[in-house]
Design an enzyme around this catalytic site. Structure first.
Site: not given
Length: 538
Positions: A212-213, A216-217, A234, A269
């Site tokens: 994800g983003s 949030v990562g 990722e 992505c």
């Protein structure tokens, strides 16, 4: 509005997705940890049973899974089958075919490097990590949720799966399939949004896997750090495509760039985020990009059964705002009609984009293609390097120019004369670097990601002799112990060729068994000098 998109778009509100009670999340994780502690998942046969159950569930629920993605993203079921379902199915087959081999301990005869390990054997064992969490993404909700699950199961872990609530139909379909076909003591699903995910991240996992983003990562990485656990992130980034003047053929170049830009309405992505093109071929490339878009989705993309929709209103308005603020020149590749209600965002090429433009301020994740012109290849390289390392880098150029770009840049992955197709290779690692991600997966790399590589040294008690064995420790002082350093250096850390200064010293290393020959003088001295640390009692 076009085709059935208007009928399915927004048919399920977020509130219709039943979120997991936060009070139950801790118990769910605890139950999975109990299963892992029982040793049940260490059996390769048991792991294969889980993979076969996953395959059976996917095949039985295939229509429901494909229809769910259609409801969430208006993505063609054929496209979902090709890019998502088939990828997971292939990954399962790859694991079943190879996991016996991948799980085997890797043996190394260390004595070939260091004589101290004579009569010893070294193994690297692939062992399960424990209980892991996989947090999926909304843009490819089958692939990005189930693909890492395959690796986690093959490696012998118990797993919590958290589908993305942003694609609610897919989250429900995946949870239904996993709940019906998988052993609930091995795989459990947690549903929810930020609140539930926050509670989930408070739990102790042995590995955290997130797609994800970057925002949030960072939270996931922080949660992993709290538990001193491993993490795979990722993420994404602005993936550039460089088109140089010496490119062999602009026609397939434009077709491959536009395919990567417009697949899933640009919500990928590794989509081409922007194009850096040499001034001498820019105008011709723009014309061909327009033709490519029409070839893919027709004169009016809103009527194409294959053109997707933006996932939600927030992302739609974000894209619209970025386009409204650009100082470049929008060129609509097909129709120029926006439909906010249907979340149809037409393919648009934006020419004359400068580095300060709004379109280059963040990852686009939509069907907008900025065109940036350059005069020298080094100028393009400098622009790429001035930004965070992207998840993917694409170069369309002659071989020498392409290699120059690759040598001077960094990215998670790269393609020369193609875009996105490297994702289809399950024999290679997929992952980012720096802000675009941490770690990698697919195929054997997934198996390794979800395994602990445990080094095991197997030694006999009778070798070396008790006296020689004292070389490893005190006492070191006194003339009677001078032999220890003289033996230890060549025995444990022999002077390999780059460490030798003299020609004769380097020449010796070309002879077989030179390491053993090097320790002989000191070994003979030690035989007469060494005394056991503990004398045997009669």
């Amino acid at each position: 509005m076009g085709k059935e998109h208007s009928a399915v778009s927004g048919a399920l509100s977020e509130s219709a997705l039943e979120y997991t009670s936060t009070d139950s999340i801790g118990g769910t994780v605890s139950a999975l940890r109990t299963t892992f502690a029982s040793g049940q998942t260490r059996s390769l046969d048991f792991r294969k049973q889980q993979l076969r159950a996953l395959l059976a569930g996917m095949r039985a629920e295939k229509k429901a899974l494909l229809d769910a993605v259609l409801l969430d993203l208006s993505k063609s079921t054929i496209e979902t089958d090709m890019y998502e379902f088939s990828a997971v199915e292939f990954e399962i087959g790859l694991m079943l075919e190879n996991m016996d081999k991948w799980a085997q301990p890797q043996s190394t005869w260390l004595s070939m490097l260091q004589p101290a390990f004579l009569m010893s054997r070294s193994e690297v064992r692939k062992e399960p990590l424990g209980t892991v969490v996989i947090i999926g993404a909304w843009n490819y909700p089958i692939r990005l949720t189930l693909l890492p699950l395959v690796g986690a199961l093959a490696a012998g872990n118990t797993v919590v799966v958290k589908p993305s609530e942003i694609s609610p139909h897919s989250a429900v379909a995946v949870a239904h399939m996993l709940g019906k076909y998988m052993d609930q003591s091995v795989v459990r699903v947690v549903q929810g949004a930020a609140h539930e995910t926050s509670e989930l991240l408070k739990q102790h996992f042995d590995h955290y896997f997130y797609t994800g983003s970057g925002a949030v990562g960072r939270l996931v990485a922080k949660a992993a750090a709290e538990h001193l656990a491993g993490v795979t992130l990722e993420l994404g980034g602005k993936c550039p495509a460089i088109v140089h003047a010496d490119v062999g053929d602009l026609t397939p170049t434009a077709a491959r760039i536009m395919w990567a830009k417009l697949t899933n309405a640009g919500q990928t992505c590794v989509a081409v985020d922007y194009v850096l093109v040499h001034r001498s071929v820019k105008d011709r490339l723009v014309d061909l990009l327009k033709e490519a878009a029409i070839g893919l989705y027709g004169e009016d993309a809103s009527k194409s059964p294959d053109y997707g929709r933006i996932i939600n209103d927030r992302n739609y308005m974000r894209l619209k705002g970025l386009l409204d603020r650009t100082e470049g020149t929008p060129i609509f590749a097909t129709s120029d009609d926006f439909d906010e209600h249907d979340r149809f965002f037409p393919p648009v090429i934006v020419d004359g984009v400068l580095e300060s433009d709004s379109l280059l301020s963040e990852e686009l994740f939509g069907p907008i293609l900025p065109i940036v012109t350059y005069d020298t290849l080094d100028e393009a390289i400098e622009m790429v390097n001035s930004r965070d390392q992207p998840l993917a880098l694409y170069v369309f150029a002659a071989a020498a120019s392409a290699q120059h770009v690759l040598a001077q840049t960094r990215s998670g992955g790269a393609c020369v004369n193609d875009t996105m197709f490297h994702l289809a290779s399950h024999g290679s690692p997929f992952g980012g670097v720096g802000p675009s991600g941490v770690g990698n997966y697919t195929g054997q790399y997934s198996f390794n990601t979800f395994s602990h590589h445990r080094h095991v040294l197997l030694r006999p008690l009778w070798f070396p002799s008790p006296g020689i064995d004292t070389v490893r420790g005190a006492p070191f002082s006194g003339p009677e112990n001078e032999w220890k350093l003289k033996l230890c250096r060549p025995m444990v850390y022999p002077a390999v060729r780059p460490l030798r200064d003299s020609f004769f010293g380097r020449l010796v290393t070309f002879f077989p068994l030179w390491r053993l020959l090097a320790i002989l003088p000191s070994f003979i001295v030690a035989l007469f000098s060494a005394k056991p640390l503990i004398r045997r009692r009669k």
